[in-house]
Design an enzyme around this catalytic site. Structure first.
Site, short mmCIF file in Angstrom:
data_model
loop_
_atom_site.label_atom_id
_atom_site.label_comp_id
_atom_site.label_asym_id
_atom_site.label_seq_id
_atom_site.Cartn_x
_atom_site.Cartn_y
_atom_site.Cartn_z
CG HIS A 171 -9.96 38.77 -17.83
ND1 HIS A 171 -9.90 38.42 -19.16
CD2 HIS A 171 -11.00 38.07 -17.31
CE1 HIS A 171 -10.86 37.54 -19.43
NE2 HIS A 171 -11.55 37.33 -18.32
CE1 TYR A 258 -14.01 27.62 -9.97
CE2 TYR A 258 -13.73 29.83 -9.09
CZ TYR A 258 -13.81 28.97 -10.16
OH TYR A 258 -13.67 29.47 -11.43
#
Length: 488
Positions: A171, A258
């Site tokens: 989502h 990340y």
């Protein structure tokens, strides 16, 4: 219509309830069967009681079954939804705790980085067991909807090795779009049109239009910097927007782990994160939140059960993809969303074998992806670093190759920015030994890893992280909720 949906990991009570009520918002789906399965009989019975209460309150013919026998739950299922976390919060705590000893500070640790990679090692053998069962006992051609992280790795394994028709669902795109609509002053989300493309948790808004007018980088930067809340909560994300020229779908905390630039030094971490909520960068934030949520649910269960007696409100159907995909496949009402699938040329400047997240349309003919998308070069480069880690991680998980696992962790952007090769080798040994009960593919490698640890000279630290908060008690949570209610 009458068909069967199996939910694996249904003991994830809040999420299972959301999927269930979303699906029942489709009028044609009232007469279907939900088969719940989980390792925890206790959690299964709690969620079954809630779902039974919803069915009873709304006078529906819907059938709900619950069993710890996974194959029985999957028998004849047309759709299989997974939301499992192998090892639960116990293993997850090691995903955060052990890397901290080597200077690696994660906010979530469920996608890549040291924690996400080990999470994938635990999940992938189980995902492949799911796929075997689906092929053997589910309805022929059954579709596997994976909600479990690490999204790309799990989906990659299910497609490449499990050979099951699989789509990964998240989502992040919807939440990012809601933010953009808000900062641009849109009266409703329908005024915003967008194309997102990339990989899960590193997807990029490469085309943005408000009422048909194209929105450029400068306008979007100004809008975010002028927002009284997001300007503080999304500092790192806004910095990436300034440098890359496009907005990332992922939260400040997720995105920070990340990349190799923002979490590699403790003083830098506190500069870029915001502590108003876990998702903005708190050390081990999602572990704390998940622990508090579990404890809260166990304590306040009677209230959750009572709330299930209310009538279904179709207007509160969520933007989670699952119900909309099923509606499109079964009724031919077309749905547009962003899905995790094998690339096969959809994104021109990412590898063919990668699991990408990109726009697609769903109808009775299936999920049909928009193709010939080219990412901005910086976005592609950032995605490539993660894809290479994901590929090695998946192959290591399938083969039980601990040396390949170490190379995958070594090549992780944040790990590489913080740790030396010697530290990485020892850290992986330590994590594999600590989580051996959930890593059957590494059983033969554990004795040697223990031997190496007994002789290691690599120093570690006792470090809680740059921005750690303690797990709050039920009393503290209750007081906070009461204060917020009174303030509102």
């Amino acid at each position: 219509m009458s068909f069967k949906i199996a939910i694996i990991g249904a003991g994830s009570v809040g999420f299972t309830k959301k999927l269930f009520t979303d699906i029942l918002c489709v009028p044609e789906f009232s007469d279907i069967e939900f088969a719940l399965t989980d390792l925890s009989e206790h959690n299964l019975q709690m969620i079954k009681a809630i779902l039974d209460r919803i069915v009873e309150a709304n006078k529906l013919p819907t059938r709900v079954t619950a069993t710890t026998d996974r194959r029985k739950a999957l028998e004849g299922a047309r759709y299989v939804i997974s939301c499992v976390r192998v090892g639960g919060l116990e293993a997850y705590a090691d995903d955060i705790r052990i890397p901290l000893k080597y200077g690696i500070d994660q906010c979530v640790g469920d996608t890549i980085c040291a924690g996400g990679i080990l999470y994938g090692q635990r999940n992938i053998p189980v995902i492949l067991d799911f796929c075997k069962d689906i092929l053997e006992v589910a309805e022929p051609g059954a579709k596997f909807l994976n909600y479990a992280n690490p999204m790309a790795m799990n989906t990659w394994a299910a497609i490449e090795y499990g050979k099951v028709d699989t789509v990964g669902l998240c989502h992040g795109v919807q939440h990012g779009a809601e933010q953009i609509a808000e900062v641009l002053g849109a009266k409703s989300h329908s005024e915003l049109d967008y194309v997102c493309s990339g990989i899960n948790h590193q997807t990029w808004f490469i085309d943005l239009r408000l009422n048909g007018r194209k929105i450029g980088k400068d306008e979007l930067v100004a809008a975010f910097e002028a927002h009284p809340v997001y300007s503080q909560q999304e500092k790192l994300r806004i910095d990436v927007l300034k440098r890359f020229g496009v907005y990332s779908t992922e939260s400040n905390g997720h995105l920070s782990e990340y990349l190799p630039w923002y979490r590699k030094r403790p003083d830098e971490i506190t500069r870029w994160i915001d502590m108003s909520d876990w998702i903005h960068g708190e050390t081990g934030g999602y572990l704390r939140y998940s622990t508090e949520t579990r404890n809260w649910f166990e304590t306040e269960y009677p209230q959750f059960l009572e709330a299930a007696s209310k009538p279904l409100d179709v207007s509160k159907r969520s933007n989670e993809h699952a119900s909309h995909i099923l509606e499109a496949l079964e009724t031919n009402r077309v749905y547009r969303g962003h899905f995790n699938v094998k690339n096969t040329g959809i994104i021109t400047n990412l590898p063919q074998d990668a699991i990408i997240e990109s726009p697609g349309f769903v109808d009775r003919f299936g999920i049909n992806m928009a193709s010939d998308i080219t990412l901005p070069e910086a976005c592609a480069a950032t995605c490539m670093a993660s894809i290479n880690v994901q590929r090695m991680s998946v192959h290591a998980a399938v083969t039980g190759d601990i040396d390949l696992l170490k190379l995958a962790v070594l090549h992780d952007p944040l790990v590489g920015a913080v740790s030396t090769p010697e530290e990485v080798w020892q850290m992986v040994d330590e994590m594999v030994v600590a989580q051996a009960r959930w890593l059957p593919q590494y059983a033969d490698a554990v004795p040697a890893a223990k031997e190496r640890l007994s002789k290691s000279m690599v120093k570690t630290r006792d470090w809680a992280g740059a921005a750690r908060r303690k797990v709050r008690s039920i009393e503290e949570l209750r007081a906070e909720k009461t204060a917020l209610k009174q303030a509102g």
